[in-house]
Design an enzyme around this catalytic site. Structure first.
Site, PDB file in Angstrom:
ATOM      1  N   GLN A   1      47.583  53.990  37.630  1.00  0.00           N
ATOM      2  CA  GLN A   1      48.857  53.766  38.333  1.00  0.00           C
ATOM      3  C   GLN A   1      50.027  54.440  37.614  1.00  0.00           C
ATOM      4  O   GLN A   1      50.205  54.283  36.405  1.00  0.00           O
ATOM      5  CB  GLN A   1      49.146  52.276  38.472  1.00  0.00           C
ATOM      6  CG  GLN A   1      50.358  52.036  39.370  1.00  0.00           C
ATOM      7  CD  GLN A   1      50.670  50.561  39.589  1.00  0.00           C
ATOM      8  OE1 GLN A   1      51.176  49.892  38.697  1.00  0.00           O
ATOM      9  NE2 GLN A   1      50.374  50.051  40.777  1.00  0.00           N
TER      10      GLN A   1
ATOM     11  N   CYS B   1      57.445  47.301  41.596  1.00  0.00           N
ATOM     12  CA  CYS B   1      57.891  46.591  40.389  1.00  0.00           C
ATOM     13  C   CYS B   1      59.328  46.082  40.549  1.00  0.00           C
ATOM     14  O   CYS B   1      60.237  46.866  40.847  1.00  0.00           O
ATOM     15  CB  CYS B   1      57.778  47.496  39.172  1.00  0.00           C
ATOM     16  SG  CYS B   1      58.264  46.646  37.659  1.00  0.00           S
TER      17      CYS B   1
ATOM     18  N   GLY C   1      46.067  39.202  42.142  1.00  0.00           N
ATOM     19  CA  GLY C   1      46.776  39.394  40.879  1.00  0.00           C
ATOM     20  C   GLY C   1      46.649  38.135  40.040  1.00  0.00           C
ATOM     21  O   GLY C   1      45.605  37.845  39.444  1.00  0.00           O
ATOM     22  N   ARG C   2      47.720  37.334  40.066  1.00  0.00           N
ATOM     23  CA  ARG C   2      47.748  36.140  39.226  1.00  0.00           C
ATOM     24  C   ARG C   2      46.625  35.165  39.564  1.00  0.00           C
ATOM     25  O   ARG C   2      46.118  34.456  38.692  1.00  0.00           O
ATOM     26  CB  ARG C   2      49.114  35.455  39.356  1.00  0.00           C
ATOM     27  CG  ARG C   2      50.249  36.283  38.769  1.00  0.00           C
ATOM     28  CD  ARG C   2      51.584  35.788  39.267  1.00  0.00           C
ATOM     29  NE  ARG C   2      51.646  35.856  40.722  1.00  0.00           N
ATOM     30  CZ  ARG C   2      52.536  35.213  41.462  1.00  0.00           C
ATOM     31  NH1 ARG C   2      53.442  34.453  40.883  1.00  0.00           N
ATOM     32  NH2 ARG C   2      52.516  35.327  42.775  1.00  0.00           N
TER      33      ARG C   2
ATOM     34  N   ASN D   1      48.478  41.544  49.784  1.00  0.00           N
ATOM     35  CA  ASN D   1      48.665  41.057  48.411  1.00  0.00           C
ATOM     36  C   ASN D   1      49.801  40.038  48.362  1.00  0.00           C
ATOM     37  O   ASN D   1      50.777  40.154  49.087  1.00  0.00           O
ATOM     38  CB  ASN D   1      48.969  42.256  47.492  1.00  0.00           C
ATOM     39  CG  ASN D   1      49.402  41.835  46.091  1.00  0.00           C
ATOM     40  OD1 ASN D   1      50.516  42.126  45.673  1.00  0.00           O
ATOM     41  ND2 ASN D   1      48.544  41.141  45.375  1.00  0.00           N
ATOM     42  N   GLY D   2      49.626  39.072  47.459  1.00  0.00           N
ATOM     43  CA  GLY D   2      50.675  38.097  47.183  1.00  0.00           C
ATOM     44  C   GLY D   2      50.229  36.672  47.445  1.00  0.00           C
ATOM     45  O   GLY D   2      49.816  36.326  48.561  1.00  0.00           O
TER      46      GLY D   2
ATOM     47  N   MET E   1      48.084  44.751  35.903  1.00  0.00           N
ATOM     48  CA  MET E   1      49.359  44.058  35.773  1.00  0.00           C
ATOM     49  C   MET E   1      49.873  44.258  34.360  1.00  0.00           C
ATOM     50  O   MET E   1      49.186  43.929  33.397  1.00  0.00           O
ATOM     51  CB  MET E   1      49.167  42.577  36.095  1.00  0.00           C
ATOM     52  CG  MET E   1      49.011  42.335  37.600  1.00  0.00           C
ATOM     53  SD  MET E   1      48.342  40.702  37.990  1.00  0.00           S
ATOM     54  CE  MET E   1      49.582  39.620  37.316  1.00  0.00           C
ATOM     55  N   GLU E   2      51.082  44.781  34.272  1.00  0.00           N
ATOM     56  CA  GLU E   2      51.633  45.189  32.993  1.00  0.00           C
ATOM     57  C   GLU E   2      51.719  44.036  31.994  1.00  0.00           C
ATOM     58  O   GLU E   2      52.245  42.963  32.310  1.00  0.00           O
ATOM     59  CB  GLU E   2      53.034  45.774  33.214  1.00  0.00           C
ATOM     60  CG  GLU E   2      53.423  46.711  32.123  1.00  0.00           C
ATOM     61  CD  GLU E   2      54.767  46.373  31.562  1.00  0.00           C
ATOM     62  OE1 GLU E   2      55.492  45.589  32.184  1.00  0.00           O
ATOM     63  OE2 GLU E   2      55.095  46.883  30.483  1.00  0.00           O
TER      64      GLU E   2
ATOM     65  N   LYS F   1      51.490  51.254  46.432  1.00  0.00           N
ATOM     66  CA  LYS F   1      51.704  49.804  46.454  1.00  0.00           C
ATOM     67  C   LYS F   1      53.175  49.562  46.723  1.00  0.00           C
ATOM     68  O   LYS F   1      54.035  50.086  45.986  1.00  0.00           O
ATOM     69  CB  LYS F   1      51.312  49.246  45.087  1.00  0.00           C
ATOM     70  CG  LYS F   1      51.731  47.834  44.794  1.00  0.00           C
ATOM     71  CD  LYS F   1      50.527  46.924  44.756  1.00  0.00           C
ATOM     72  CE  LYS F   1      50.881  45.511  44.398  1.00  0.00           C
ATOM     73  NZ  LYS F   1      51.267  45.369  43.001  1.00  0.00           N
TER      74      LYS F   1
HETATM   75  C1  LIG Z   1      53.268  39.968  34.657  1.00  0.00           C
HETATM   76  C2  LIG Z   1      53.052  40.833  35.879  1.00  0.00           C
HETATM   77  C3  LIG Z   1      52.835  42.196  35.700  1.00  0.00           C
HETATM   78  C4  LIG Z   1      52.632  43.011  36.819  1.00  0.00           C
HETATM   79  N1  LIG Z   1      52.394  44.345  36.632  1.00  0.00           N
HETATM   80  C5  LIG Z   1      52.110  45.134  37.694  1.00  0.00           C
HETATM   81  C6  LIG Z   1      51.788  46.514  37.519  1.00  0.00           C
HETATM   82  O1  LIG Z   1      51.759  47.043  36.401  1.00  0.00           O
HETATM   83  N2  LIG Z   1      51.511  47.234  38.633  1.00  0.00           N
HETATM   84  C7  LIG Z   1      51.511  46.672  39.890  1.00  0.00           C
HETATM   85  O2  LIG Z   1      51.246  47.356  40.881  1.00  0.00           O
HETATM   86  N3  LIG Z   1      51.827  45.386  40.086  1.00  0.00           N
HETATM   87  C8  LIG Z   1      52.121  44.604  39.019  1.00  0.00           C
HETATM   88  N4  LIG Z   1      52.414  43.279  39.218  1.00  0.00           N
HETATM   89  C9  LIG Z   1      52.429  42.734  40.590  1.00  0.00           C
HETATM   90  C10 LIG Z   1      51.033  42.235  40.996  1.00  0.00           C
HETATM   91  O3  LIG Z   1      50.134  43.312  41.058  1.00  0.00           O
HETATM   92  C11 LIG Z   1      51.074  41.578  42.382  1.00  0.00           C
HETATM   93  O4  LIG Z   1      51.524  42.505  43.324  1.00  0.00           O
HETATM   94  C12 LIG Z   1      51.975  40.358  42.416  1.00  0.00           C
HETATM   95  O5  LIG Z   1      51.821  39.565  41.266  1.00  0.00           O
HETATM   96  C13 LIG Z   1      51.675  39.509  43.664  1.00  0.00           C
HETATM   97  O6  LIG Z   1      50.316  39.210  43.739  1.00  0.00           O
HETATM   98  P1  LIG Z   1      49.714  37.817  43.161  1.00  0.00           P
HETATM   99  O7  LIG Z   1      50.484  36.713  43.832  1.00  0.00           O
HETATM  100  O8  LIG Z   1      48.258  37.895  43.559  1.00  0.00           O
HETATM  101  O9  LIG Z   1      49.931  37.833  41.699  1.00  0.00           O
HETATM  102  C14 LIG Z   1      52.638  42.461  38.128  1.00  0.00           C
HETATM  103  C15 LIG Z   1      52.855  41.089  38.280  1.00  0.00           C
HETATM  104  C16 LIG Z   1      53.055  40.271  37.183  1.00  0.00           C
HETATM  105  C17 LIG Z   1      53.284  38.793  37.397  1.00  0.00           C
END
Ligand SMILES: Cc1cc2nc3c(=O)[nH]c(=O)nc-3n(C[C@H](O)[C@H](O)[C@H](O)COP(=O)(O)O)c2cc1C
Length: 320
Positions: free
Chosen positions: A61, A91, A216-217, A192-193, A1-2, A132
């Site tokens: 990625q 994104c 993710g989060r 995911n999500g 996650m960026e 993704k």
């Molecule tokens: C701050 C932030 C940065 C993220 N950066 C990326 C990224 O670089 N590549 C990616 O595939 N998803 C990125 N995501 C999305 C997450 O991988 C994920 O798909 C999204 O947050 C939903 O999943 P979660 O509810 O488990 O967080 C990012 C999400 C957040 C909040």
């Protein structure tokens, strides 16, 4: 996650059993082939077997829209040792979408296909290319077409974040939509999500029918979420809630790792950023965040996390 999950975070999160796979922050591809340092910055694991120190494989990625540039950068990543390329079509950032990257490609499944096919043919069939996606840009009508486009282009796995780009991160995640996609694809689909807890995991699995999920989060909010899921799958027993001491320990270790290369000022904000994620799910983390959020000195911040020193540093708080 960026900006959130770098190599140190991947290292810390994968020290406990639970994760099978990790992905780097996206490498933004515009037109040129990027220099090696960009790949190594995003994926220091390239110099260490392309796995976290505990041996969990890391996919690199790429995010971009030009099939030729994506292919050239996938080749470059391969030369540097990458063993798996993941393509980001999810994104939602305005800046990224304005420059025709991330979820903006979901408006036209042919572009998803072109990007995946170009990278697939550049890296050859020995190297997995994964993708993704979200459910769409502003609607879900093309969700299945985009998923099939990724599969037809040669993707070996598809992660689906169960929201459209316009839905941002607003709950709920539509896990049942992942099931619709999964039923039409031959490749593995990963849900995911909004998986924040064991209960969410089970609901997401049940509604999507997916065997695997991506965290993710939720993994930042509770670094023991993946171990919790794994433990429950293996034993049928839930692990106890993650105590504050364990959270403080991981934040402290995170600071120590980041301090090797980054100035204290930056490390301070990174530690607060992770604590901010933790506070969403944990009352003690929320109290600590309130107490330390204005502290700009790293040592004082770390003292504010420690159960023993908490009373001395921020007198109003009880030790954990
Ligand atoms: C701050 C932030 C940065 C993220 N950066 C990326 C990224 O670089 N590549 C990616 O595939 N998803 C990125 N995501 C999305 C997450 O991988 C994920 O798909 C999204 O947050 C939903 O999943 P979660 O509810 O488990 O967080 C990012 C999400 C957040 C909040």
């Amino acid at each position: 996650m960026e900006g959130v999950i770098d190599a140190h975070t991947r290292d810390l999160l994968t020290r406990q059993p639970g994760f099978d796979w990790a992905v780097t922050e996206f490498v933004r591809v515009v037109d040129a082939r990027l220099p090696p340092r960009v790949f190594l910055r995003h994926c220091p694991e390239l110099d260490a077997g392309v796995a976290t120190p505990s041996g969990i494989p890391v996919a690199l990625q790429l995010l971009g829209s030009d099939p030729t540039a994506l292919a050239a950068n996938a080749e470059q990543a391969l030369r540097l040792g990458a063993r798996e390329i993941d393509l980001n079509f999810g994104c939602p950032a305005k800046l990224v979408n304005r420059h025709d990257g991330g979820a903006s490609l979901l408006r036209d499944p042919r572009r998803v296909h072109a990007a995946v096919a170009s990278v697939h043919s550049a890296v050859g069939s020995e190297i997995p290319v994964t993708a993704k996606i979200r459910l769409g840009f502003s609607h879900r009508r093309l969700a299945l077409d985009c998923a099939k486009a990724a599969e037809d282009g040669g993707a070996t796995q598809l992660v689906v974040h169960a929201r459209t780009r316009d839905e941002g991160y607003r709950p709920p995640a539509h896990w049942e939509w992942i099931g619709r996609i999964r039923r039409h694809l031959r490749i593995p689909v990963v849900a995911n999500g909004d998986i924040w807890s064991l209960e969410d995991y089970w609901k997401a699995r049940t509604l999507s029918g997916c065997r695997d999920v991506m965290l993710g989060r939720g993994a930042l909010a509770d670094p023991w979420l993946a171990p919790r899921i794994r433990h429950w799958l293996l034993t049928g027993e839930p692990l106890p809630a993650t105590p504050w001491q364990a959270r403080a320990a991981i934040l402290t270790e995170f600071a120590a790792l980041q301090r090797i290369t980054l100035p204290d000022r930056v490390v301070t904000s990174l530690v607060k950023q992770w604590l901010n994620h933790m506070r969403q799910q944990d009352a003690e983390a929320a109290r600590r965040f309130q107490a330390v959020k204005r502290i700009n000195d790293l040592e004082t911040l770390l003292a504010g996390l420690s159960p023993q020193r908490m009373q001395r540093t921020c007198g109003s708080l009880e030790p954990a």
